[in-house]
Scaffold this motif. Structure first.
Motif, PDB file in Angstrom:
ATOM      1  N   ASN A 130       8.399 -54.766 -16.770  1.00 14.48           N
ATOM      2  CA  ASN A 130       8.757 -53.738 -15.784  1.00 14.48           C
ATOM      3  C   ASN A 130       7.851 -53.798 -14.548  1.00 14.48           C
ATOM      4  N   GLY A 131       6.566 -53.999 -14.791  1.00 15.27           N
ATOM      5  CA  GLY A 131       5.639 -54.131 -13.665  1.00 15.27           C
ATOM      6  C   GLY A 131       5.977 -55.341 -12.815  1.00 15.27           C
ATOM      7  N   ALA A 132       6.358 -56.417 -13.467  1.00 19.48           N
ATOM      8  CA  ALA A 132       6.731 -57.644 -12.756  1.00 19.48           C
ATOM      9  C   ALA A 132       7.948 -57.397 -11.867  1.00 19.48           C
ATOM     10  N   SER A 135       7.147 -55.027  -8.773  1.00 20.27           N
ATOM     11  CA  SER A 135       6.409 -55.679  -7.689  1.00 20.27           C
ATOM     12  C   SER A 135       7.273 -56.739  -7.011  1.00 20.27           C
ATOM     13  N   PHE A 136       8.119 -57.418  -7.786  1.00 15.95           N
ATOM     14  CA  PHE A 136       9.051 -58.382  -7.174  1.00 15.95           C
ATOM     15  C   PHE A 136       9.991 -57.670  -6.209  1.00 15.95           C
TER      16      PHE A 136
END
Lengths: 199, 199
Positions: A130-132, A135-136
């Motif tokens: 989810n963090g990836a 930020s994407f």
């Protein structure tokens, strides 16, 4: 609008489908084993084939993401790989391959989740994924304009409390209908680079 | 403390090495082509071999992460894979494999970066990787206690402005010495699950 909806058979996907169709949109449903079109977006080649078949669309909305849940100490490198392919690269490829295929001011709406910011035990692969994605989304937004991209990041669904409520003690749930509205906001609105947190 | 420092040969790693050694710590340096121990942490098997060789340590600090920079439209699935293996899974494996090997209240300090929150053009893979690591850190922290884990998330280094300053117009840089202090804070302090943002 003509909207490609991936993960349409899931609880969230069904709610998004109903809401978007109710607003007069033509929704093309995509699933691994059901829907107007079959595709496992964890495979970039399958995503390419999907876009070839479907032709131009105005918006791409994703409600699809698979990640394993285990304690960190029981995870394997393959588990994190699986989360990366099942929720991160899969959605990045929807965007990357879709850039040349959607309408001039078309939008991408991806799915992440509360674990990016508020973790739970056994959720490290989900948090990572989810963090990836979040930020994407922020990064892609500043490159792909006037195309737009946003993420919907809900907490546990009210409709899933019976199954998953124990993992979210004291965390306010969110109704699927509300989450679906965040897709409406992303698809029909003008914003980009936003993470619509619902908690 | 006995501290395993990965990526010790880089600009940041060298600053962290100097600072930690200056505070009386025994620093074991790890690099792909230099250092006390050679290891490419992008390969989980190499990380396993590293931990076998090094024996027990009190802290693991990482200053290592490789990601490609390109416009989203020029990225390939392999580029995002490369960012995942070079900065995300590599550091996750340092933690996961290190759980049974570091001291009882030992710590892990990982490197992320400002692009998790403030993107730049061509930085979507870096943003993705940094966001992934930061969310992983928050998630792992609540599982591995009393072991600790934090991330250091700096903006562009003052010492790198000549090379990279053009990518960060108007963004205040941070001195390597300040970034190294964030490693000290993580290693010697008591906090866990923190993202030490330096901008």
């Amino acid at each position: 609008m003509k909207i490609l909806l991936i993960g349409a058979a899931g609880k969230l996907g069904a709610a998004v489908h109903k809401t978007l169709a109710g607003r007069g949109h033509e929704v093309l449903t995509v699933g691994r084993t059901s829907g107007d079109l079959r595709c496992d977006i964890a495979d970039p080649a399958a995503t390419a084939a999907l876009y070839e078949r479907v032709g131009p669309v105005d918006a791409v909305a994703s409600a699809a993401g698979d990640v394993p849940y285990k304690p960190v100490s029981e995870m394997t490198p393959q588990d994190y790989e699986s989360a990366f392919h099942g929720k991160v690269l899969s959605q990045i490829e929807l965007v990357r391959q879709g850039l040349s295929r959607i309408a001039e001011r078309g939008s991408f709406t991806l799915i992440t989740g509360v674990l990016a910011r508020d973790p739970i035990p056994t959720g490290s692969a989900a948090s990572m994924a989810n963090g990836a994605v979040e930020s994407f989304v922020r990064a892609a937004a500043i490159e792909i304009a006037p195309l737009r991209i946003n993420a919907v990041s809900p907490t546990v669904f009210t409709e899933s409390l019976a199954d998953y409520g124990d993992f979210f003690p004291g965390v306010p749930p969110v109704d699927l209908a509300q989450v679906a509205q965040a897709y409406v906001r992303s698809v029909e609105g003008g914003q980009t680079g936003q993470i619509y947190g619902l908690s």
